[in-house]
Design an enzyme around this catalytic site. Structure first.
Site, short mmCIF file in Angstrom:
data_model
loop_
_atom_site.label_atom_id
_atom_site.label_comp_id
_atom_site.label_asym_id
_atom_site.label_seq_id
_atom_site.Cartn_x
_atom_site.Cartn_y
_atom_site.Cartn_z
N ASP A 265 -2.68 -11.01 -1.93
CA ASP A 265 -3.64 -10.27 -0.60
C ASP A 265 -4.93 -9.57 -1.64
O ASP A 265 -5.26 -9.60 -2.22
CB ASP A 265 -2.32 -8.76 -0.45
N HIS B 80 0.52 -1.30 0.07
CA HIS B 80 0.02 0.09 -0.47
C HIS B 80 0.43 1.10 -0.11
O HIS B 80 0.55 2.46 -0.25
CB HIS B 80 -1.01 -0.30 1.64
N HIS C 242 -6.20 -7.03 -0.44
CA HIS C 242 -6.50 -6.06 -0.32
C HIS C 242 -5.90 -5.29 -1.84
O HIS C 242 -4.66 -5.87 -1.64
CB HIS C 242 -6.11 -5.01 0.13
N ASP D 230 -4.40 -13.04 3.34
CA ASP D 230 -5.74 -12.26 3.91
C ASP D 230 -6.93 -12.76 3.55
O ASP D 230 -7.69 -12.38 3.92
CB ASP D 230 -5.31 -10.68 4.98
#
Lengths: 348, 136
Positions: free
Chosen positions: A159, A124, A161, A246
């Site tokens: 991931d 990120h 996200h 995740d």
């Protein structure tokens, strides 16, 4: 096959009370490595801190100055999700350096698979901003180092996200492909199928947004029908994986429903993207359930090492299977539309 | 400047964001513009949040009432994402805000530091006017 790891263990001072991005994540991931019982085939790469010059390939100098000063001023909350402590600068540069060290070891040996079990995670982190638990973009620092050596790098991000930072950094970089499969809508809000890259790298950004509840059969189809053709056309010389765990059904941070076996399938798929030995490395991103993190890491690495491990079954039957067709159509339309637009503006 | 018909304001529940909200509500009242009250939901809110879609927080309702903005004139919106990107997005359709309003400092920031400053990021990247409201 040799597994080359680099772990950042002495990072106990990069933690915040009750925050899920905590030191135990690295121990859980390394427990997954231990479960493979690799013996002498497990090699630890030397500890290394990324230099300012290596970080400047992907981060703005002003941001590096600010982040360092913020940490050494005592740190604190950077935003609602992201924190830094006095030690975070040294830990973050070690994490970014861990990827460089693993790659260097892979290059020296000309064989093996890399695993960078470092934190804080990175995908990120934007060129000029920390966010989403991330301070420095570890996988981007590694990819940029390889690109500077003339390599063509594919980054596969599974991931849960979207890796908005990695996408932003390589948006218009023709020698780095970025492909992400992620839950959407979900933080950070980016990652639509129509986000495909800038004029110099049109189509080299690939996004497959997946609905809440999606299972392994959907990610398999996404890899097979969307990611694989794009990667094959790109013809990478290196493959780096932003390996967040995740998306596992037990993880508390999101709502995808992957199992350990699904990660093995994903790892087997990305291993096929690699055109030679010693050119594949996995970078730990998210993953906040320690048990799921341990078993998922073990499954992933066992598949990459071609030494399958007995795991829970594959998941299937969740929503999103039909969405893959929509993503393909949206992506195609976006590429055609932006090609016309960039041609009109004389950018192609 | 053309008549302002749409304003967006960031809200994270901090005292500073309440001050910004009050300023934005005053501007909406004077201009007749609609008001979008935006909360950006970060990663950690998955583990529990004070805010829910469709449930206007008490502080927002109270400030709207005090500033004379009835419920038909404002919308409470939660977007998954970081505060800066979510507020910047409000300048595009469907919100099409002509003015973005943000508090000078949100939750937990260390005074005097620029890193993590949503207001600074929004000012740097916005394509519409931005109002940064200092804390009281």
């Amino acid at each position: 096959m040799v597994l080359i790891v680099n772990e950042v263990f002495d990072d106990a001072e990069h933690e915040s009370p009750d925050h899920p991005e905590r030191p135990g994540r690295v121990q859980a991931a390394m427990a997954g490595v231990d479960d493979l019982h690799l013996g002498e085939d497990l090699v630890v790469a030397p500890r290394y801190s990324a230099t300012r010059a290596e970080l400047l390939r992907v981060h703005a100098g002003g941001y590096l100055d600010e982040l360092g000063a913020y940490c050494y001023g005592g740190g604190g909350d950077i935003d609602q999700d992201t924190y830094a402590t006095y030690d975070s600068w040294s830990i973050a540069t070690l994490s970014a350096g861990a990827g460089l060290s693993v790659i260097s070891e892979l290059q020296r040996r000309g064989e093996g698979v890399g695993f960078v079990a470092a934190r804080p995670p990175g995908h990120h982190a934007l060129a000029d901003r920390a966010m989403g638990f991330c301070l420095l973009n570890n996988v981007a620092v590694a990819a940029a180092a390889l690109a500077s050596q003339g390599e063509r790098v594919a980054i596969i991000d599974w991931d849960v996200h979207h890796g908005n930072g990695t996408q932003q950094i390589f948006w218009d970089e023709p020698n780095v492909l970025y492909a992400s499969m992620h839950q959407w809508p979900l933080f950070p809000g980016s990652g639509a199928a129509t986000e495909i890259g800038g004029p110099r790298a049109l189509g080299a950004t690939i996004n497959v947004p997946l609905p809440e509840g999606a299972t392994g059969d959907v990610t398999w189809r996404a890899i097979d029908e969307i990611v694989a053709p794009a990667v094959e056309a790109f013809s990478p010389t290196w493959v780096l994986v932003s390996a967040g765990f995740d998306a596992h059904r037990l993880d508390p941070m999101a709502d995808l429903c992957l199992s350990d076996a699904d990660y093995a399938d994903l790892a087997a798929s990305v291993s096929r993207f690699v055109k030679g030995p010693g050119r594949l490395a996995f970078f730990l991103e998210g993953g906040y359930d320690f048990g799921a993190l341990r078993t998922s890491v073990a499954s992933t690495l066992s598949a990459a090492l071609d030494a399958p491990l007995s795991t829970e079954p594959r998941s299937n039957g969740g929503p999103g299977f039909d969405q893959i067709d929509r993503v393909k159509a949206q992506r195609l339309t976006a590429i055609e539309s932006w090609t016309r637009e960039f041609e009109k503006e004389g950018q192609l | 400047m053309n008549q302002v018909t749409s304003i967006a304001v960031g809200f994270d529940g901090s005292v500073e964001s309440e001050t910004a909200l009050r300023w934005a509500a005053g501007m909406a009242h004077e201009s007749g513009a609609s008001l979008t009250v935006l909360h950006a939901s970060g990663i950690l809110e998955r583990l529990g949040s004070a805010f829910e879609p469709g449930v206007v927080p008490e502080a927002v309702s109270r400030i709207m009432a005090e500033e004379g903005i009835d419920s038909s004139r404002f919308r409470w919106v939660i977007e998954e994402g970081d505060a800066c990107s979510a507020l910047l997005q409000c300048a595009s359709e469907p919100v099409s805000a002509q003015v973005l309003v943000v508090g000078s400092r949100g939750h937990g920031k260390r005074p005097g530091t620029m890193i993590g400053s949503v207001s600074l990021e929004v000012v740097q990247h916005a394509k519409v006017p931005v109002v940064v409201v200092p804390g009281s």
